[in-house]
Design a protein around this motif. Structure first.
Motif, PDB file in Angstrom:
ATOM      1  N   VAL A 174      37.767 -24.813  21.234  1.00  0.00           N
ATOM      2  CA  VAL A 174      36.721 -23.821  21.501  1.00  0.00           C
ATOM      3  C   VAL A 174      35.707 -24.449  22.463  1.00  0.00           C
ATOM      4  CG1 VAL A 174      34.826 -22.481  20.471  1.00  0.00           C
ATOM      5  CG2 VAL A 174      37.053 -22.592  19.338  1.00  0.00           C
ATOM      6  N   VAL A 175      35.293 -23.671  23.461  1.00  0.00           N
ATOM      7  CA  VAL A 175      34.446 -24.177  24.553  1.00  0.00           C
ATOM      8  C   VAL A 175      32.953 -24.084  24.241  1.00  0.00           C
ATOM      9  CG1 VAL A 175      36.187 -23.533  26.265  1.00  0.00           C
ATOM     10  CG2 VAL A 175      34.301 -21.947  25.766  1.00  0.00           C
ATOM     11  N   PHE A 176      32.188 -24.869  24.982  1.00  0.00           N
ATOM     12  CA  PHE A 176      30.736 -24.721  25.039  1.00  0.00           C
ATOM     13  C   PHE A 176      30.491 -23.658  26.107  1.00  0.00           C
ATOM     14  CE2 PHE A 176      31.155 -28.854  23.120  1.00  0.00           C
ATOM     15  CZ  PHE A 176      30.099 -28.919  22.231  1.00  0.00           C
ATOM     16  N   HIS A 177      30.237 -22.430  25.683  1.00  0.00           N
ATOM     17  CA  HIS A 177      30.163 -21.294  26.603  1.00  0.00           C
ATOM     18  C   HIS A 177      28.766 -21.048  27.163  1.00  0.00           C
ATOM     19  CE1 HIS A 177      29.198 -19.519  22.667  1.00  0.00           C
ATOM     20  NE2 HIS A 177      28.400 -18.721  23.363  1.00  0.00           N
ATOM     21  N   ARG A 178      27.747 -21.561  26.500  1.00  0.00           N
ATOM     22  CA  ARG A 178      26.349 -21.308  26.910  1.00  0.00           C
ATOM     23  C   ARG A 178      25.593 -22.627  26.798  1.00  0.00           C
ATOM     24  NH1 ARG A 178      21.776 -18.503  23.631  1.00  0.00           N
ATOM     25  NH2 ARG A 178      20.338 -17.938  25.289  1.00  0.00           N
ATOM     26  N   ILE A 191      22.141 -24.514  28.334  1.00  0.00           N
ATOM     27  CA  ILE A 191      20.908 -24.365  29.102  1.00  0.00           C
ATOM     28  C   ILE A 191      20.198 -25.714  29.188  1.00  0.00           C
ATOM     29  CG2 ILE A 191      18.676 -23.201  29.246  1.00  0.00           C
ATOM     30  CD1 ILE A 191      19.947 -20.878  27.641  1.00  0.00           C
ATOM     31  N   GLU A 192      20.042 -26.208  30.414  1.00  0.00           N
ATOM     32  CA  GLU A 192      19.375 -27.487  30.667  1.00  0.00           C
ATOM     33  C   GLU A 192      18.013 -27.517  29.979  1.00  0.00           C
ATOM     34  OE1 GLU A 192      18.659 -31.159  31.720  1.00  0.00           O
ATOM     35  OE2 GLU A 192      20.495 -30.221  32.458  1.00  0.00           O
ATOM     36  N   GLY A 193      17.725 -28.610  29.268  1.00  0.00           N
ATOM     37  CA  GLY A 193      16.442 -28.781  28.605  1.00  0.00           C
ATOM     38  C   GLY A 193      16.271 -27.954  27.347  1.00  0.00           C
ATOM     39  N   PHE A 194      17.318 -27.246  26.934  1.00  0.00           N
ATOM     40  CA  PHE A 194      17.216 -26.393  25.749  1.00  0.00           C
ATOM     41  C   PHE A 194      18.343 -26.691  24.760  1.00  0.00           C
ATOM     42  CE2 PHE A 194      17.522 -21.847  23.964  1.00  0.00           C
ATOM     43  CZ  PHE A 194      16.604 -22.103  22.962  1.00  0.00           C
ATOM     44  N   MET A 195      19.567 -26.144  25.002  1.00  0.00           N
ATOM     45  CA  MET A 195      20.628 -26.318  24.011  1.00  0.00           C
ATOM     46  C   MET A 195      22.000 -26.073  24.606  1.00  0.00           C
ATOM     47  SD  MET A 195      21.979 -23.206  23.024  1.00  0.00           S
ATOM     48  CE  MET A 195      21.797 -21.897  24.214  1.00  0.00           C
ATOM     49  N   ALA A 196      23.042 -26.499  23.825  1.00  0.00           N
ATOM     50  CA  ALA A 196      24.447 -26.233  24.142  1.00  0.00           C
ATOM     51  C   ALA A 196      25.030 -25.421  22.991  1.00  0.00           C
ATOM     52  CB  ALA A 196      25.218 -27.544  24.293  1.00  0.00           C
ATOM     53  N   GLN A 197      25.634 -24.276  23.302  1.00  0.00           N
ATOM     54  CA  GLN A 197      26.157 -23.370  22.275  1.00  0.00           C
ATOM     55  C   GLN A 197      27.672 -23.302  22.335  1.00  0.00           C
ATOM     56  OE1 GLN A 197      24.036 -19.671  21.934  1.00  0.00           O
ATOM     57  NE2 GLN A 197      25.755 -18.619  20.978  1.00  0.00           N
ATOM     58  N   THR A 198      28.287 -23.250  21.157  1.00  0.00           N
ATOM     59  CA  THR A 198      29.741 -23.209  21.019  1.00  0.00           C
ATOM     60  C   THR A 198      30.083 -22.498  19.710  1.00  0.00           C
ATOM     61  OG1 THR A 198      31.768 -24.566  21.024  1.00  0.00           O
ATOM     62  CG2 THR A 198      29.841 -25.487  19.886  1.00  0.00           C
TER      63      THR A 198
END
Length: 184
Positions: free
Chosen positions: A62-66, A68-75
């Motif tokens: 499953v990929v990291f789809h979202r 955002i620099e300086g915020f978060m990585a969503q998967t």
């Protein structure tokens, strides 16, 4: 004999319980393992969901789809976010299980490395997706369930491919959770 039994019981009570965690092997621009300690004490239903999905292999590929620099990585979109699938819907799905009621905690705050459960507008809509913080975000406190924290692999987190635009959609080849295992 009674004192021996009593001292054994007290020793067991004083020993720390085994902590449940996740090891996420990341591949792509980032390569390495992120270890997450899960907070069974403050988010037991969410921890149970994450560990169940990991044990079933649902998070593998499953990929990291979202991101955002300086915020978060969503998967964690186990429905639409699998590598090799149609990525146009990545971030829109979850598991085939019911959404979870929020488990907000006043004891924890969104700091660098905090793992939170992604959701829609309803606080009771978290399912399988989660995000990992690059930086503190106290404005999320009391709004999203905090489910764990990164204890190893922040350098791997920092290397995850960033998305573009205000929503942080990853264009092209995203980084992927190649293998996710439950640890104790």
């Amino acid at each position: 004999m009674r004192n021996l039994v009593l001292s054994s019981i007290l020793a067991l009570a004083a020993s720390p319980a085994l902590a449940v965690g996740l090891d996420i092997d990341v591949e792509g621009e980032a390569n390495g393992t992120i270890h997450i300690e899960l907070f069974e004490d403050t988010a037991p239903a969410h921890v149970e969901r994450l560990t169940m999905l990991a044990e079933q292999g649902a998070y593998d590929d499953v990929v990291f789809h979202r991101v955002i620099e300086g915020f978060m990585a969503q998967t964690g979109d186990v429905e639409y976010g699998r590598m090799g699938g149609d990525m146009s819907m990545a971030g829109m799905g979850g598991s085939d299980m019911a959404d979870l009621p929020a488990e907000f905690s006043d004891e924890r705050s969104f700091q660098r490395g905090t793992v939170g459960m992604a959701r829609s507008q309803s606080p009771d809509s978290a399912n399988s997706q989660f995000f990992i913080m690059f930086e503190p975000a106290p404005h999320l406190d009391g709004q999203y369930t905090i489910v764990g924290e990164v204890t190893e692999g922040l350098d791997v987190l920092d290397a995850i491919k960033r998305g573009e635009g205000p929503n942080g959609a990853v264009i092209g080849q995203p980084d992927v959770m190649a293998d996710v295992t439950v640890t104790e």
